[in-house]
Design a protein around this motif. Structure first.
Motif, mmCIF file in Angstrom:
data_model
loop_
_atom_site.group_PDB
_atom_site.id
_atom_site.type_symbol
_atom_site.label_atom_id
_atom_site.label_comp_id
_atom_site.label_asym_id
_atom_site.label_seq_id
_atom_site.Cartn_x
_atom_site.Cartn_y
_atom_site.Cartn_z
ATOM 1 N N THR A 181 0.876 -1.282 0.035
ATOM 2 C CA THR A 181 0.020 0.133 -0.018
ATOM 3 C C THR A 181 0.735 1.285 0.214
ATOM 4 O O THR A 181 0.450 2.296 -0.785
ATOM 5 C CB THR A 181 -0.975 -0.028 1.038
ATOM 6 N N LEU A 182 1.986 1.114 0.731
ATOM 7 C CA LEU A 182 2.752 2.524 0.734
ATOM 8 C C LEU A 182 3.519 2.747 -0.512
ATOM 9 O O LEU A 182 3.928 3.857 -0.928
ATOM 10 C CB LEU A 182 3.757 2.184 1.782
ATOM 11 N N MET A 183 3.720 1.515 -1.140
ATOM 12 C CA MET A 183 4.413 1.609 -2.583
ATOM 13 C C MET A 183 3.406 2.184 -3.506
ATOM 14 O O MET A 183 3.717 3.204 -4.181
ATOM 15 C CB MET A 183 4.715 0.255 -3.137
ATOM 16 N N GLY A 184 2.163 1.693 -3.288
ATOM 17 C CA GLY A 184 1.217 2.038 -4.318
ATOM 18 C C GLY A 184 0.926 3.696 -3.906
ATOM 19 O O GLY A 184 0.484 4.641 -4.989
ATOM 20 N N LEU A 185 1.077 4.128 -2.561
ATOM 21 C CA LEU A 185 1.025 5.684 -2.534
ATOM 22 C C LEU A 185 2.208 6.615 -2.820
ATOM 23 O O LEU A 185 1.987 7.715 -2.380
ATOM 24 C CB LEU A 185 0.376 5.896 -0.937
ATOM 25 N N GLY A 186 3.102 5.812 -3.356
ATOM 26 C CA GLY A 186 4.385 6.622 -3.648
ATOM 27 C C GLY A 186 5.417 6.807 -2.443
ATOM 28 O O GLY A 186 6.193 7.556 -2.472
ATOM 29 N N GLN A 187 5.125 6.313 -1.312
ATOM 30 C CA GLN A 187 5.821 6.457 -0.188
ATOM 31 C C GLN A 187 7.349 5.591 -0.011
ATOM 32 O O GLN A 187 7.989 6.061 0.713
ATOM 33 C CB GLN A 187 5.017 6.298 1.018
ATOM 34 N N LEU A 188 7.051 4.681 -0.877
ATOM 35 C CA LEU A 188 8.604 3.694 -0.843
ATOM 36 C C LEU A 188 8.848 3.719 -2.310
ATOM 37 O O LEU A 188 8.126 3.680 -3.204
ATOM 38 C CB LEU A 188 8.068 2.565 -0.278
ATOM 39 N N ASP A 189 10.144 3.516 -2.442
ATOM 40 C CA ASP A 189 10.746 3.286 -3.791
ATOM 41 C C ASP A 189 10.891 1.907 -4.233
ATOM 42 O O ASP A 189 11.125 0.842 -3.804
ATOM 43 C CB ASP A 189 12.304 3.704 -3.840
ATOM 44 N N ARG A 190 10.096 1.671 -5.482
ATOM 45 C CA ARG A 190 9.802 0.423 -5.955
ATOM 46 C C ARG A 190 11.136 -0.276 -6.491
ATOM 47 O O ARG A 190 11.230 -1.652 -6.430
ATOM 48 C CB ARG A 190 8.572 0.540 -6.964
ATOM 49 N N ALA A 191 11.767 0.501 -6.780
ATOM 50 C CA ALA A 191 13.290 -0.316 -6.966
ATOM 51 C C ALA A 191 14.383 -0.601 -5.944
ATOM 52 O O ALA A 191 14.793 -1.720 -5.927
ATOM 53 C CB ALA A 191 13.900 0.725 -7.911
ATOM 54 N N LEU A 192 14.043 0.004 -4.826
ATOM 55 C CA LEU A 192 14.750 -0.295 -3.507
ATOM 56 C C LEU A 192 13.746 -1.186 -2.573
ATOM 57 O O LEU A 192 14.427 -2.594 -2.299
ATOM 58 C CB LEU A 192 15.220 1.029 -2.978
ATOM 59 N N HIS A 193 12.787 -0.792 -2.233
ATOM 60 C CA HIS A 193 12.093 -1.396 -1.158
ATOM 61 C C HIS A 193 11.528 -2.858 -1.428
ATOM 62 O O HIS A 193 10.812 -3.418 -0.602
ATOM 63 C CB HIS A 193 11.083 -0.572 -0.498
ATOM 64 N N THR A 194 11.419 -3.100 -2.748
ATOM 65 C CA THR A 194 10.978 -4.443 -3.130
ATOM 66 C C THR A 194 12.076 -5.562 -2.699
ATOM 67 O O THR A 194 11.698 -6.747 -2.833
ATOM 68 C CB THR A 194 10.663 -4.613 -4.657
ATOM 69 N N MET A 195 13.008 -5.285 -2.242
ATOM 70 C CA MET A 195 14.112 -6.329 -1.805
ATOM 71 C C MET A 195 13.885 -6.203 -0.408
ATOM 72 O O MET A 195 14.732 -7.141 0.019
ATOM 73 C CB MET A 195 15.600 -5.509 -2.104
ATOM 74 N N TRP A 196 13.259 -5.333 0.320
ATOM 75 C CA TRP A 196 13.388 -5.449 1.722
ATOM 76 C C TRP A 196 12.551 -6.609 2.567
ATOM 77 O O TRP A 196 11.337 -7.047 1.782
ATOM 78 C CB TRP A 196 12.862 -4.212 2.415
ATOM 79 N N PHE A 197 12.576 -6.847 3.609
ATOM 80 C CA PHE A 197 11.947 -7.943 4.099
ATOM 81 C C PHE A 197 10.347 -8.009 4.222
ATOM 82 O O PHE A 197 9.513 -8.833 3.932
ATOM 83 C CB PHE A 197 12.414 -8.133 5.813
#
Length: 421
Positions: free
Chosen positions: A193-209
């Motif tokens: 949800t945070l990715m969809g809202l633009g709060q997280l970087d989809r290139a970086l945070h897709t690797m996090w736990f």
């Protein structure tokens, strides 16, 4: 009136190992090799069938679900059988012995040997040696791109004792345990949800736990269900897992069908373009279902021909060296292209895959017999000494037992490890 189901399988011991699961690591590792070779040769962009190679990173899901299953199972089993909890210190020590030495060796060789890493800084060394290379953009060095998933899995290793203590509680209630570990799906959903809202970087945070918490949680839920079925503490509804396991071809055919769906754009792009949050979520859900459908026939149910094949000596050997294959195959690919002076995104798929597997298994065997297995034996000897002291002082042997991934197995990642991608 109790709804508990009687044990549905005759096993040598409820605490016995599940040797057929060893081979699943090999499946995950080979899938990741195919994924990387397909990308390196640009075959993943083939409009006819390249999508199948692009989605072989499903091997990462196999590693993560399997890790959740195998590493959580001792906590659930000890609770169900009235034993003391596994000791977190012992568990973490065995994880460190299993993962770190071979990983550190691979890091050192890749950063020293590969010309692309000639300018590697002290910070590069520190990040890779401490599994922190995924917390800033663009920090994965040549031959080490696959280590993102191991860095993610290490977070699960560190959190597991706390998660297990919260999920199991003071008394064994399998439904409650499954509900608690299934809460990991909420963490992943919130992250998406945070990715969809633009709060997280989809290139970086897709690797996090948090992106993969649902995968680990699914493995833990399956482990709790497995223990409940084998100890006669499961609700009757849990028998569906043994029923599914009695039809392995059906499960695996369903997995192939879901894989076919994943090859379409619904699961995101095949290249390095960033997926949308929705595409990434679809991919996570499909891969989770595929990994579960692959695991269930091998873990649940009674004796079967499928389990005999997966538990054969050759399959288990491949599972034993799969961690090394995961660690070394990207460097092998880099060396093939350097020695043959091939430009990137060229070369034949089949011959590149064959060379990568052949030399990757050589490196993996050297890693296993030269580094991993001796240290596993060292850990086992320490465990036996601790067990002897515990028994001498009136402590049960299982009180000092760590969550077992007994030799010659590998937790993936695998990875995987467990692990890959």
């Amino acid at each position: 009136m109790s709804t508990a189901a009687a044990p549905t399988v005759s096993e040598p011991s409820v605490t016995g190992r599940l040797p057929a699961l060893d081979a699943l690591r090999a499946i995950g590792a080979v899938a990741v090799v195919g994924h990387h070779v397909g990308f390196q040769t640009a075959v993943t962009m083939n409009t006819t069938w390249g999508g199948w190679l692009a989605r072989l990173d499903v091997g990462v899901a196999i590693f993560f679900v399997l890790s959740g299953f195998l590493l959580f199972r001792p906590w659930a089993l000890n609770a169900a059988t009235g034993r003391a909890r596994p000791r977190a210190k012992r568990y973490l020590w065995r994880r460190a012995l299993r993962i770190l030495p071979a990983y550190w060796l691979a890091i050192a060789v890749c950063l020293i040997v590969l010309p692309q890493n000639g300018q590697a800084s002290v910070a590069d060394w520190i990040r890779h040696l401490t599994f922190t290379q995924i917390y800033q953009p663009g920090q994965l060095r040549a031959g080490l791109s696959q280590t993102w998933s191991l860095a993610t899995e290490v977070v699960f290793y560190l959190l597991l004792p706390l998660i297990a203590a919260l999920a199991v509680g003071r008394s064994w209630r399998p439904v409650r345990t499954i509900v608690i570990v299934s809460g990991s799906a909420l963490l992943t959903a919130g992250w998406l949800t945070l990715m969809g809202l633009g709060q997280l970087d989809r290139a970086l945070h897709t690797m996090w736990f948090p992106s993969y918490a649902a995968w680990f949680g699914a493995g833990m839920a399956l482990a709790a269900a497995h223990v409940a079925l084998r100890t006669g503490t499961a609700p009757a509804s849990f028998r569906i897992l043994d029923d599914l396991a009695s039809a392995p071809v059906t499960c695996w055919a369903a997995a192939v069908g879901l894989m076919a769906i994943a090859t379409t754009p619904i699961a995101g792009p095949r290249d390095l373009a960033e997926p949308t949050a929705a595409e990434f979520g679809v991919k996570l859900a499909l891969y989770l279902a595929i990994a579960a459908l692959i695991l269930i026939p091998v873990a649940f149910g009674g004796p079967s021909r499928a389990k005999e094949v997966f538990g054969s000596s050759s399959a288990r050997w491949l599972g034993a060296v799969s961690y090394g294959l995961f660690l070394w195959h990207p460097m092998v690919i880099e060396l093939i292209y350097l020695v043959d002076d091939r430009p990137l995104f060229t070369g034949g798929l089949l011959n590149t895959f064959a060379l990568t597997m052949a030399f990757g298994l050589v490196y993996a065997a050297v890693s296993y017999y030269g580094v991993e297995r001796p240290l596993q034996l060292l850990g086992s000897q320490g465990r036996r000494r601790s067990t002897g002291r515990g028994q001498a002082s009136g402590t049960s042997a299982t009180d000092v037992a760590a969550p077992a991934t007994t030799p010659p197995t590998v937790a993936a990642g695998t990875p995987v490890p467990t692990v890959g991608g």
